[in-house]
Design a protein around this motif. Sequence first.
Motif, PDB file in Angstrom:
ATOM      1  N   ASP A  80       0.807  -1.260   0.083  1.00 47.52           N
ATOM      2  CA  ASP A  80       0.026   0.447   0.124  1.00 47.52           C
ATOM      3  C   ASP A  80       0.918   1.193  -0.063  1.00 47.52           C
ATOM      4  O   ASP A  80       1.306   1.643   1.144  1.00 47.52           O
ATOM      5  CB  ASP A  80      -1.145  -0.016   1.233  1.00 47.52           C
ATOM      6  CG  ASP A  80      -1.961   1.330   1.279  1.00 47.52           C
ATOM      7  OD1 ASP A  80      -1.940   1.879   0.140  1.00 47.52           O
ATOM      8  OD2 ASP A  80      -2.353   1.404   2.178  1.00 47.52           O
ATOM      9  N   ILE A  81       1.318   1.565  -1.118  1.00 48.66           N
ATOM     10  CA  ILE A  81       2.305   2.639  -1.243  1.00 48.66           C
ATOM     11  C   ILE A  81       1.743   3.882  -0.816  1.00 48.66           C
ATOM     12  O   ILE A  81       2.379   4.833  -0.011  1.00 48.66           O
ATOM     13  CB  ILE A  81       2.738   2.896  -2.707  1.00 48.66           C
ATOM     14  CG1 ILE A  81       3.940   1.670  -3.153  1.00 48.66           C
ATOM     15  CG2 ILE A  81       3.343   4.206  -2.945  1.00 48.66           C
ATOM     16  CD1 ILE A  81       5.165   1.952  -2.758  1.00 48.66           C
ATOM     17  N   CYS A  82       0.564   4.454  -1.408  1.00 48.59           N
ATOM     18  CA  CYS A  82      -0.131   5.451  -0.746  1.00 48.59           C
ATOM     19  C   CYS A  82      -0.240   5.650   0.753  1.00 48.59           C
ATOM     20  O   CYS A  82      -0.084   6.630   1.298  1.00 48.59           O
ATOM     21  CB  CYS A  82      -1.374   5.638  -1.657  1.00 48.59           C
ATOM     22  SG  CYS A  82      -0.909   6.183  -3.366  1.00 48.59           S
ATOM     23  N   GLY A  83      -0.764   4.625   1.221  1.00 50.85           N
ATOM     24  CA  GLY A  83      -0.927   4.600   2.672  1.00 50.85           C
ATOM     25  C   GLY A  83       0.371   4.696   3.442  1.00 50.85           C
ATOM     26  O   GLY A  83       0.238   5.463   4.236  1.00 50.85           O
ATOM     27  N   ALA A  84       1.205   4.278   2.983  1.00 49.04           N
ATOM     28  CA  ALA A  84       2.535   4.278   3.732  1.00 49.04           C
ATOM     29  C   ALA A  84       3.203   5.388   3.366  1.00 49.04           C
ATOM     30  O   ALA A  84       3.572   6.019   4.448  1.00 49.04           O
ATOM     31  CB  ALA A  84       3.490   3.264   3.202  1.00 49.04           C
ATOM     32  N   LEU A  85       3.011   6.050   2.408  1.00 52.66           N
ATOM     33  CA  LEU A  85       3.495   7.627   2.176  1.00 52.66           C
ATOM     34  C   LEU A  85       2.682   8.533   3.165  1.00 52.66           C
ATOM     35  O   LEU A  85       3.209   9.606   3.658  1.00 52.66           O
ATOM     36  CB  LEU A  85       3.411   7.887   0.820  1.00 52.66           C
ATOM     37  CG  LEU A  85       4.653   7.527  -0.341  1.00 52.66           C
ATOM     38  CD1 LEU A  85       4.061   8.003  -1.641  1.00 52.66           C
ATOM     39  CD2 LEU A  85       5.927   7.993   0.142  1.00 52.66           C
ATOM     40  N   TYR A  86       1.219   8.346   2.923  1.00 55.07           N
ATOM     41  CA  TYR A  86       0.476   9.521   3.299  1.00 55.07           C
ATOM     42  C   TYR A  86      -0.574   8.976   4.201  1.00 55.07           C
ATOM     43  O   TYR A  86      -1.528  10.137   4.795  1.00 55.07           O
ATOM     44  CB  TYR A  86      -0.529   9.962   1.898  1.00 55.07           C
ATOM     45  CG  TYR A  86       0.299  10.512   0.868  1.00 55.07           C
ATOM     46  CD1 TYR A  86       1.438  11.404   1.224  1.00 55.07           C
ATOM     47  CD2 TYR A  86       0.135   9.765  -0.434  1.00 55.07           C
ATOM     48  CE1 TYR A  86       1.989  11.814   0.059  1.00 55.07           C
ATOM     49  CE2 TYR A  86       0.830  10.218  -1.549  1.00 55.07           C
ATOM     50  CZ  TYR A  86       1.752  11.137  -1.342  1.00 55.07           C
ATOM     51  OH  TYR A  86       2.571  11.530  -2.339  1.00 55.07           O
ATOM     52  N   GLY A  87      -0.617   7.759   4.829  1.00 54.80           N
ATOM     53  CA  GLY A  87      -1.341   7.499   5.893  1.00 54.80           C
ATOM     54  C   GLY A  87      -2.885   6.971   5.344  1.00 54.80           C
ATOM     55  O   GLY A  87      -2.873   7.187   4.296  1.00 54.80           O
ATOM     56  N   ASP A  88      -3.554   6.552   6.110  1.00 53.17           N
ATOM     57  CA  ASP A  88      -4.839   5.843   5.673  1.00 53.17           C
ATOM     58  C   ASP A  88      -5.734   6.580   5.197  1.00 53.17           C
ATOM     59  O   ASP A  88      -6.818   6.459   4.716  1.00 53.17           O
ATOM     60  CB  ASP A  88      -5.105   4.561   6.654  1.00 53.17           C
ATOM     61  CG  ASP A  88      -4.233   3.486   6.946  1.00 53.17           C
ATOM     62  OD1 ASP A  88      -3.429   3.195   5.863  1.00 53.17           O
ATOM     63  OD2 ASP A  88      -4.133   2.968   8.098  1.00 53.17           O
ATOM     64  N   ASP A  89      -5.880   7.855   5.874  1.00 51.95           N
ATOM     65  CA  ASP A  89      -7.105   8.933   5.796  1.00 51.95           C
ATOM     66  C   ASP A  89      -6.251   9.668   4.646  1.00 51.95           C
ATOM     67  O   ASP A  89      -5.903  11.084   4.930  1.00 51.95           O
ATOM     68  CB  ASP A  89      -7.113   9.567   6.997  1.00 51.95           C
ATOM     69  CG  ASP A  89      -8.312  10.494   7.003  1.00 51.95           C
ATOM     70  OD1 ASP A  89      -8.877  10.288   5.652  1.00 51.95           O
ATOM     71  OD2 ASP A  89      -8.368  11.501   7.474  1.00 51.95           O
ATOM     72  N   LEU A  90      -6.508   9.374   3.258  1.00 49.44           N
ATOM     73  CA  LEU A  90      -6.116  10.195   2.172  1.00 49.44           C
ATOM     74  C   LEU A  90      -6.834  11.476   2.141  1.00 49.44           C
ATOM     75  O   LEU A  90      -8.182  11.224   2.159  1.00 49.44           O
ATOM     76  CB  LEU A  90      -6.022   9.399   0.869  1.00 49.44           C
ATOM     77  CG  LEU A  90      -5.112   8.214   0.941  1.00 49.44           C
ATOM     78  CD1 LEU A  90      -5.393   7.531  -0.314  1.00 49.44           C
ATOM     79  CD2 LEU A  90      -3.832   8.753   0.954  1.00 49.44           C
ATOM     80  N   PRO A  91      -6.516  12.679   1.984  1.00 47.38           N
ATOM     81  CA  PRO A  91      -7.331  13.832   1.622  1.00 47.38           C
ATOM     82  C   PRO A  91      -8.177  13.512   0.337  1.00 47.38           C
ATOM     83  O   PRO A  91      -7.905  12.930  -0.608  1.00 47.38           O
ATOM     84  CB  PRO A  91      -6.080  14.950   1.478  1.00 47.38           C
ATOM     85  CG  PRO A  91      -4.779  14.254   1.036  1.00 47.38           C
ATOM     86  CD  PRO A  91      -5.124  12.795   1.478  1.00 47.38           C
ATOM     87  N   GLU A  92      -8.922  14.732   0.154  1.00 46.47           N
ATOM     88  CA  GLU A  92     -10.113  14.873  -0.913  1.00 46.47           C
ATOM     89  C   GLU A  92      -9.070  14.940  -2.229  1.00 46.47           C
ATOM     90  O   GLU A  92      -7.867  15.528  -2.353  1.00 46.47           O
ATOM     91  CB  GLU A  92     -11.121  15.635  -0.550  1.00 46.47           C
ATOM     92  CG  GLU A  92     -10.439  17.019  -0.192  1.00 46.47           C
ATOM     93  CD  GLU A  92     -11.612  17.932   0.041  1.00 46.47           C
ATOM     94  OE1 GLU A  92     -11.574  19.200  -0.042  1.00 46.47           O
ATOM     95  OE2 GLU A  92     -12.803  17.416   0.559  1.00 46.47           O
TER      96      GLU A  92
END
Length: 256
Positions: A80-92
């Motif tokens: 989960d690249i985006c989760g690792a980079l930005y956290g589970d709560d992705l912005p809009e």
Amino acid sequence: MIEGRRNTLAVLATVAAAYAGFRYFPDLGSTELNFEDVQDPRGFRRLSAGESSSGFDLFIGMNAMGPDSLAGAEARVRTDICGALYGDDLPETQVVPVAFFTEYYCPYCRVQTRTLAVLDARRDSNLRVIWHELPLLGESSEVAAKAALAAKRQGAYVAFHERLMRSSFVATPEYLQALAQDIGVDYDRLALDMQSGSVARELENSAALARVFGIFGTPALIIGRTIIQGQVDEKTILRVAEMEIEEDWTSQCQTA
């Protein structure tokens, strides 16, 4: 004669200022941002600019864990690249996440931290900064990173991070205790959390992300799906963020 000398000095000063601006902020004179697609991870691209500090060992915080942990951390973040980079709560869609890889004894990081802190705090900002500790410059760097992440467990990460960034002191236990007391952090709990598995895992994840994205020094940014190695100015950050919104950066996280 005197007037001619003054004019000559004025011209030299202008040239020197222009050179300094190009040397330290190379993107100011650029009218076009040139990107290079990266093959791994697919869907991301790279913009190289600015100055960075590199260390003797990019994965100092991970090497002590052994090769199995190195491989495990990389496999973990790749799921989960985006989760690792930005956290589970992705912005809009209209808000762009900025993963900032930083280290406390990197002079360029101090400048980049101030720029990002101002942008992140602006009410009209379309950026959300996610901080990643990447200690590259020795044991003291790693101690400072662990202390900041331990302070995060007490809701004091930003205050601790900013004070460490402004400090000229080495992160000794005595200094960390004085700093903790000054900003209202429980030092005994801080010291325990610094040695915790969750702090070690967070450092591992950030180091693994650096390996995945080919980050070799600090500061480094990943804005949406754009990787930037080195310090860049506010103008470049905002331009990249606008492009990410226009091109719908969230599609990368839906397919990554």
